[in-house]
Design a protein around this motif. Sequence first.
Motif, mmCIF file in Angstrom:
data_model
loop_
_atom_site.group_PDB
_atom_site.id
_atom_site.type_symbol
_atom_site.label_atom_id
_atom_site.label_comp_id
_atom_site.label_asym_id
_atom_site.label_seq_id
_atom_site.Cartn_x
_atom_site.Cartn_y
_atom_site.Cartn_z
ATOM 1 N N ALA A 107 41.994 37.929 37.193
ATOM 2 C CA ALA A 107 42.303 36.587 36.891
ATOM 3 C C ALA A 107 42.152 35.762 38.673
ATOM 4 C CB ALA A 107 43.569 36.219 36.385
ATOM 5 N N SER A 108 42.444 36.520 39.555
ATOM 6 C CA SER A 108 42.717 36.110 40.925
ATOM 7 C C SER A 108 41.439 36.104 41.697
ATOM 8 C CB SER A 108 43.826 36.897 41.580
ATOM 9 O OG SER A 108 43.449 38.039 41.836
ATOM 10 N N SER A 109 40.374 36.252 41.005
ATOM 11 C CA SER A 109 38.918 36.354 41.822
ATOM 12 C C SER A 109 38.359 35.126 41.815
ATOM 13 C CB SER A 109 38.057 37.579 40.916
ATOM 14 O OG SER A 109 37.714 37.150 39.562
ATOM 15 N N THR A 110 37.508 35.060 42.797
ATOM 16 C CA THR A 110 36.923 33.741 42.948
ATOM 17 C C THR A 110 35.905 33.382 41.606
ATOM 18 O OG1 THR A 110 36.728 34.060 45.260
ATOM 19 C CG2 THR A 110 35.309 32.406 44.322
ATOM 20 N N GLN A 111 35.604 34.288 41.046
ATOM 21 C CA GLN A 111 34.687 33.897 40.070
ATOM 22 C C GLN A 111 35.868 33.528 38.692
ATOM 23 O OE1 GLN A 111 32.834 37.331 38.212
ATOM 24 N NE2 GLN A 111 32.132 36.264 36.305
ATOM 25 N N CYS A 112 36.867 34.066 38.470
ATOM 26 C CA CYS A 112 37.775 33.639 37.396
ATOM 27 C C CYS A 112 38.337 32.243 37.749
ATOM 28 C CB CYS A 112 38.884 34.763 37.408
ATOM 29 S SG CYS A 112 38.473 36.061 36.211
ATOM 30 N N GLN A 113 38.780 32.213 39.060
ATOM 31 C CA GLN A 113 39.300 30.760 39.396
ATOM 32 C C GLN A 113 38.379 29.673 39.252
ATOM 33 O OE1 GLN A 113 42.595 30.317 40.753
ATOM 34 N NE2 GLN A 113 42.687 32.472 39.671
ATOM 35 N N ASP A 114 37.020 30.010 39.466
ATOM 36 C CA ASP A 114 36.062 29.079 39.092
ATOM 37 C C ASP A 114 35.757 28.870 37.744
ATOM 38 O OD1 ASP A 114 33.946 27.447 40.499
ATOM 39 O OD2 ASP A 114 32.864 28.574 39.061
ATOM 40 N N ALA A 115 35.931 29.738 36.986
ATOM 41 C CA ALA A 115 35.673 29.403 35.721
ATOM 42 C C ALA A 115 37.039 28.962 34.729
ATOM 43 C CB ALA A 115 35.549 30.913 34.871
ATOM 44 N N LEU A 116 38.072 29.208 35.396
ATOM 45 C CA LEU A 116 39.520 28.695 34.573
ATOM 46 C C LEU A 116 39.446 27.119 35.297
ATOM 47 C CD1 LEU A 116 42.097 31.353 35.399
ATOM 48 C CD2 LEU A 116 40.900 30.559 33.253
ATOM 49 N N ARG A 117 38.881 26.794 36.137
ATOM 50 C CA ARG A 117 38.893 25.384 36.761
ATOM 51 C C ARG A 117 37.804 24.502 35.963
ATOM 52 N NH1 ARG A 117 38.254 26.436 41.467
ATOM 53 N NH2 ARG A 117 36.026 26.197 41.767
ATOM 54 N N ARG A 118 36.811 25.009 35.502
ATOM 55 C CA ARG A 118 35.809 24.592 34.976
ATOM 56 C C ARG A 118 35.918 24.149 33.549
ATOM 57 N NH1 ARG A 118 31.010 23.717 37.966
ATOM 58 N NH2 ARG A 118 31.060 24.777 40.120
ATOM 59 N N VAL A 119 36.444 25.029 32.917
ATOM 60 C CA VAL A 119 36.905 24.918 31.513
ATOM 61 C C VAL A 119 38.139 24.280 31.428
ATOM 62 C CG1 VAL A 119 37.206 26.002 29.328
ATOM 63 C CG2 VAL A 119 35.624 27.127 30.891
ATOM 64 N N MET A 120 38.211 22.818 31.064
ATOM 65 C CA MET A 120 39.416 22.073 31.002
ATOM 66 C C MET A 120 39.646 22.167 29.632
ATOM 67 S SD MET A 120 37.818 19.169 33.587
ATOM 68 C CE MET A 120 39.207 18.076 33.319
ATOM 69 N N ARG A 121 41.095 22.321 29.142
ATOM 70 C CA ARG A 121 41.669 22.515 27.893
ATOM 71 C C ARG A 121 42.723 21.487 27.901
ATOM 72 N NH1 ARG A 121 40.478 26.771 24.566
ATOM 73 N NH2 ARG A 121 39.123 28.346 25.829
ATOM 74 N N ASN A 122 42.949 21.211 26.455
ATOM 75 C CA ASN A 122 44.079 20.087 26.057
ATOM 76 C C ASN A 122 45.309 20.922 26.374
ATOM 77 O OD1 ASN A 122 42.348 18.179 25.168
ATOM 78 N ND2 ASN A 122 42.473 18.700 23.021
#
Length: 685
Positions: A493-508
């Motif tokens: 979860a701390s990888s750049t790939q995960c940080q990017d995915a978590l930032r791009r998928v915006m949830r309620n």
Amino acid sequence: MVYGLELSKRNAIWSRQRGFMSDSTALGETPSAILSRRIAGGAYLDSGSACGNFAGMFANSVTTVGNNQTGYCASGLLKPSYWTIQTATQSQSGFLSLNYQINSHAELFSDAMLGVTHTENNTRGPNWTAAAGQGGYFLNQNSGNYEVWNKRFAPEELGGTSNYNRKWDDLAANLTLGVRGDLTGSWNYEAAYNASVYTSRTTTPMLLSGVNAYFLGSQLGTDGSGVPIYAPNTSRFYQPLTPTQASSLIGDSTGNNKSWLQVLSLSASGEAFQLPAGPAKLAGLLEWGSQGFSNDPDQSLNQGVYYNASPAIRASGSRSREAAGAELLLPLAKPVNLTLSGRYDRYQTSANSEGKLTYGAGLEYRPTGSLLLRSNYATSFRAPDMSYLYQTQTRGYYSSTTDYWRCAQAGQPLVNCQYAGVSPGSNYISNGNAGLKPESGKSYGLGFVWSPSRDADISLDYWNITIDDLVTTLSADKLLRDEALCRGGQLNASSTQCQDALRRVMRNPNNAVVDPGAINTIVVNPINAASERTSGIDLSGKYRLRTAKLGDFLFKATYTKVLTHTYQQFAGDPAQNELTDMSNTDWPDKLDFTTTWSIGDWSSTLLLTRYGKIPNGAGNGYLTPTVLANLSVTRQLNKKTSLGLIVNNVQDFLKKDYTGGWPYYPVGSYAPYGRQAWLELNHKF
């Protein structure tokens, strides 16, 4: 003079016309809601009592989920009703080529092409959610509840699903003018100007802004939190529309797109100097060109004409390009040839310019007359597509999306997960990226060709390709898969790939009144990935058999096998093995075997293609390799006319995959059409 004319027409194929995918509840899934009313963040209300009014909708398939007081109306035919698996197209195209011999050393030439195409498809029907642009819920003054109302229009209400088709009217034109001829000695030249233009007019049906008032009445203000207040009459919501009523709530939004390209080129080739083994041959090229594009959306999208419409911003751009290249063939010895090449390209916009020198080398060695050994090395340079650079922000929604994280949280397999294949899908925001860098790459290969006779040969080549700063558009489905793996701990979860995915998928927020924890928006745009590397082999062979009475036979086989394939999205992250990535549906190997038989005025070709295994829809296993057969038979009626029969997918085979839910086949990898056949008449005037 050479000219040609081609007329083509193809009807649409709808998913409802293919039995295995004509109902999205084939495996016992819950049918899709077509009419629902519920408390915001709470239970369904009495919309189930209205299902009898809609009994004739969606081909008499509407049922009640729940009961009359705490249920909703649904149909398993909602998804299949509004999805074309083959677009409808009608095209007319013409070609003209003219040559004029000035003298024995020079010739004028020109080519012109014009094509007009009309295309229609459908991916979703009209979908209305009350107060969608104001949070998706409202205060019902009659009940005192905060409520969510949703309606999916039935084909019967529209007078047919094709009335909600999206349409494209395209024009493509290309013109080339030039002169070519001989210079002194062995040298020849060519100077040419080429220009092309492409225009597209897009017509998209959309709900008009009055649809909210039609079902809810006039807005009566807002509460203290800004939530809109209405006092709707449910009897209107609980009755199906007539086609006339539906057409009054729908309008067509039109946008116009254009791209153009022009290039002036000058080339020459000939013998440069002599070597002991033969003449060295040189070819040179100079190019000057420019290109541009414009996207002009319907400005009424910004004027409140359409319901819940996203802002529309014009996008345009242009750039110039210059290039110079040369290639030198050096016969080092009778059996050895060395080829050296170099090319410099520069792209320039009003803001910046990018240029790079690329080069390559190839070596051929023929130890015997029947055996050729070869190798090559090259670098590459590719500027980003202009739309990637200049695209303005656009908003919209996907035809369908799968929320892998919520499926995992619910412990539901994809085949019957309530969050899988949801249509319409999640909202998205897409942007261009003016900071994109050009791609750069390098490749090398080794191989041989063995020709034991004039009727037989076999070749084997190994290739290895690396691309740095790969320009790629982020896939929403890939982002959602990565996000689920990151949240679930399968990826760091701390990888750049995960940080990017978590930032791009915006949830309620988890405490949201409507759809807590659901996907709100997915942010996508083109990026420069760190690198992509792949290697593999190409094996091919052919054999010709000539007979006195049975005609001639030609057997060909080609096989491609990907040996390695890695992708690194961000520098510093571990490289992903695409061959074991269960979201990668590229075939790892492919085999083509062709048999051509010619006798007299008849000829026929049978093509057998074996596709390698790919992951299934659930991502927990593989679909087996598949062989498909295509056949063509042609009769030469006279010197100018021939008649042919073409049959694709002779076996009428459908590759099905029920593991990922509807539409029950591997979308993008196999076609769900089944057998297709047509006659082709060719006549030369």
